[in-house]
Design an enzyme around this catalytic site. Structure first.
Site, PDB file in Angstrom:
ATOM      1  N   LYS A  79      29.805  41.833  47.484  1.00 38.87           N
ATOM      2  CA  LYS A  79      30.059  42.969  46.588  1.00 38.87           C
ATOM      3  C   LYS A  79      29.429  42.731  45.214  1.00 38.87           C
ATOM      4  O   LYS A  79      28.776  43.607  44.667  1.00 38.87           O
ATOM      5  CB  LYS A  79      31.574  43.195  46.390  1.00 38.87           C
ATOM      6  CG  LYS A  79      32.342  43.502  47.662  1.00 38.87           C
ATOM      7  CD  LYS A  79      33.787  43.884  47.359  1.00 38.87           C
ATOM      8  CE  LYS A  79      34.615  42.796  46.721  1.00 38.87           C
ATOM      9  NZ  LYS A  79      34.804  41.593  47.533  1.00 38.87           N
ATOM     10  N   ARG A  84      42.831  46.399  44.929  1.00 38.77           N
ATOM     11  CA  ARG A  84      43.002  45.368  45.959  1.00 38.77           C
ATOM     12  C   ARG A  84      44.193  45.691  46.862  1.00 38.77           C
ATOM     13  O   ARG A  84      44.452  44.968  47.810  1.00 38.77           O
ATOM     14  CB  ARG A  84      43.331  44.042  45.311  1.00 38.77           C
ATOM     15  CG  ARG A  84      42.284  43.049  44.878  1.00 38.77           C
ATOM     16  CD  ARG A  84      41.261  42.616  45.846  1.00 38.77           C
ATOM     17  NE  ARG A  84      40.954  41.197  45.809  1.00 38.77           N
ATOM     18  CZ  ARG A  84      40.034  40.628  45.057  1.00 38.77           C
ATOM     19  NH1 ARG A  84      39.320  41.329  44.224  1.00 38.77           N
ATOM     20  NH2 ARG A  84      39.815  39.334  45.155  1.00 38.77           N
ATOM     21  N   ARG A  93      29.266  28.779  48.738  1.00 34.27           N
ATOM     22  CA  ARG A  93      28.913  29.563  47.546  1.00 34.27           C
ATOM     23  C   ARG A  93      29.075  28.747  46.258  1.00 34.27           C
ATOM     24  O   ARG A  93      30.021  28.005  46.080  1.00 34.27           O
ATOM     25  CB  ARG A  93      29.823  30.797  47.462  1.00 34.27           C
ATOM     26  CG  ARG A  93      29.557  31.652  46.251  1.00 34.27           C
ATOM     27  CD  ARG A  93      30.198  33.009  46.381  1.00 34.27           C
ATOM     28  NE  ARG A  93      31.618  32.999  46.090  1.00 34.27           N
ATOM     29  CZ  ARG A  93      32.340  34.112  45.993  1.00 34.27           C
ATOM     30  NH1 ARG A  93      31.787  35.294  46.209  1.00 34.27           N
ATOM     31  NH2 ARG A  93      33.622  34.045  45.719  1.00 34.27           N
ATOM     32  N   ARG A 132      33.777  27.490  42.665  1.00 36.13           N
ATOM     33  CA  ARG A 132      35.063  28.019  42.198  1.00 36.13           C
ATOM     34  C   ARG A 132      36.200  27.331  42.943  1.00 36.13           C
ATOM     35  O   ARG A 132      36.089  27.059  44.135  1.00 36.13           O
ATOM     36  CB  ARG A 132      35.128  29.531  42.486  1.00 36.13           C
ATOM     37  CG  ARG A 132      34.438  30.368  41.453  1.00 36.13           C
ATOM     38  CD  ARG A 132      34.293  31.814  41.857  1.00 36.13           C
ATOM     39  NE  ARG A 132      35.467  32.433  42.450  1.00 36.13           N
ATOM     40  CZ  ARG A 132      35.527  33.709  42.846  1.00 36.13           C
ATOM     41  NH1 ARG A 132      34.485  34.489  42.696  1.00 36.13           N
ATOM     42  NH2 ARG A 132      36.610  34.196  43.387  1.00 36.13           N
ATOM     43  N   ARG A 163      42.905  33.696  51.083  1.00 35.17           N
ATOM     44  CA  ARG A 163      42.259  34.880  50.492  1.00 35.17           C
ATOM     45  C   ARG A 163      41.902  35.896  51.583  1.00 35.17           C
ATOM     46  O   ARG A 163      42.021  37.098  51.382  1.00 35.17           O
ATOM     47  CB  ARG A 163      41.009  34.466  49.716  1.00 35.17           C
ATOM     48  CG  ARG A 163      41.349  33.677  48.459  1.00 35.17           C
ATOM     49  CD  ARG A 163      40.116  33.073  47.833  1.00 35.17           C
ATOM     50  NE  ARG A 163      39.247  34.056  47.226  1.00 35.17           N
ATOM     51  CZ  ARG A 163      37.956  33.874  47.000  1.00 35.17           C
ATOM     52  NH1 ARG A 163      37.373  32.739  47.348  1.00 35.17           N
ATOM     53  NH2 ARG A 163      37.251  34.806  46.429  1.00 35.17           N
TER      54      ARG A 163
HETATM   55  P1  AMP Z   1      37.295  37.872  43.142  1.00 34.34           P
HETATM   56  O1  AMP Z   1      36.331  37.267  42.183  1.00 34.34           O
HETATM   57  O2  AMP Z   1      37.223  39.377  43.198  1.00 34.34           O
HETATM   58  O3  AMP Z   1      37.242  37.246  44.514  1.00 34.34           O
HETATM   59  O4  AMP Z   1      38.768  37.557  42.557  1.00 34.34           O
HETATM   60  C1  AMP Z   1      39.218  36.235  42.388  1.00 34.34           C
HETATM   61  C2  AMP Z   1      40.730  36.225  42.290  1.00 34.34           C
HETATM   62  O5  AMP Z   1      41.147  37.004  41.147  1.00 34.34           O
HETATM   63  C3  AMP Z   1      41.459  36.857  43.474  1.00 34.34           C
HETATM   64  O6  AMP Z   1      41.628  35.941  44.551  1.00 34.34           O
HETATM   65  C4  AMP Z   1      42.798  37.228  42.835  1.00 34.34           C
HETATM   66  O7  AMP Z   1      43.629  36.093  42.627  1.00 34.34           O
HETATM   67  C5  AMP Z   1      42.368  37.715  41.457  1.00 34.34           C
HETATM   68  N1  AMP Z   1      42.063  39.155  41.467  1.00 34.34           N
HETATM   69  C6  AMP Z   1      40.844  39.753  41.308  1.00 34.34           C
HETATM   70  N2  AMP Z   1      40.965  41.093  41.367  1.00 34.34           N
HETATM   71  C7  AMP Z   1      42.268  41.347  41.562  1.00 34.34           C
HETATM   72  C8  AMP Z   1      43.037  42.545  41.726  1.00 34.34           C
HETATM   73  N3  AMP Z   1      42.458  43.754  41.704  1.00 34.34           N
HETATM   74  N4  AMP Z   1      44.384  42.424  41.902  1.00 34.34           N
HETATM   75  C9  AMP Z   1      44.983  41.231  41.905  1.00 34.34           C
HETATM   76  N5  AMP Z   1      44.331  40.067  41.791  1.00 34.34           N
HETATM   77  C10 AMP Z   1      42.988  40.115  41.612  1.00 34.34           C
END
Ligand code: AMP
Length: 208
Positions: free
Chosen positions: A13, A88, A127, A154, A165
């Site tokens: 994404k 989410r 990654r 990360r 996740r």
């Molecule tokens: P991402 O970079 O989108 O994979 O997000 C990394 C982490 O940030 C996720 O595993 C969640 O812990 C938190 N996170 C990101 N976006 C959201 C969201 N919309 N709602 C809740 N937690 C989020």
């Protein structure tokens, strides 16, 4: 154009969003990036969010919703936006709808980048992410090709957190596919192909 990007973590994404931003000049709103910046800055929000993020769980809705509401008010989002990683879950989607309605903004497309779970596990464990700009690449690149920042793994891209996740995605986020299908704005692209092929389809789906 106002877009929501859907897809499992690691589906690509962020990469597709970045290409669209470079092409069309709309704002990239990644809640993951915003939260990681808050964690690095050790802000109150960052301290609250960190434990959930490290564990591969969703940060509580209200924290993320406030962050997105604030971000949507910024000038660059007026020209259009790509929401990456938000909503989410259904609660976030419902709040987003009402927030956009009150701002007089319409969501044009919910774009699903579809990739099979086994591909995701492999991609996420290999990654690496730029500490400064969030650019992602597979392991083997030491400095960011975009800004020369340090590439790191990360914490939540470690194997023990990836499974959680993906579970979170299946249970809480995947139901949004039905949600946006019902709203008749869902479009889908096969994300298990080279980046530029995926992007060519994204452009044609968006009528660019
Ligand atoms: P991402 O970079 O989108 O994979 O997000 C990394 C982490 O940030 C996720 O595993 C969640 O812990 C938190 N996170 C990101 N976006 C959201 C969201 N919309 N709602 C809740 N937690 C989020």
């Amino acid at each position: 154009m106002n877009i929501v990007l859907l897809g499992a973590p690691g589906a690509g994404k962020g990469t597709q969003a970045q290409k669209l931003v470079d092409d069309v000049g709309i704002a990239h709103i990644s809640t993951g990036d915003l939260l990681r910046a808050a964690v690095s800055a050790q802000s109150k929000l960052g301290m609250e969010a960190k434990g959930y993020m490290d564990a591969g769980r969703l940060v509580p809705d209200q924290l993320v919703i406030n962050l997105v509401k604030e971000r949507l008010q910024q000038d660059d989002a007026k020209k259009g936006f790509i929401l990456d990683g938000f909503p989410r879950n259904t609660q976030q989607a419902v709040v987003l709808d009402s927030e956009l309605e009150s701002m007089g903004i319409k969501l044009d497309v919910a774009l699903l980048v579809d990739v099979k779970p086994e591909v995701i596990i492999n991609r996420l464990s290999l990654r690496r992410t730029c500490r400064d700009c969030g650019y992602t690449a597979a392991i083997g690149v030491d400095s960011c090709p975009r800004c020369s920042g340090e590439m790191y793994q990360r914490d939540d891209d470690r194997p023990e957190t990836i499974a959680r996740r993906l579970d979170t995605y299946q249970n809480q986020t995947a139901p949004l596919i039905e949600y946006y299908c019902g709203r008749k704005i869902l479009k889908e692209v096969d994300g298990d192909r080279p980046v530029d092929e995926v992007y060519a389809d994204v452009r044609s789906l968006l009528g660019l």
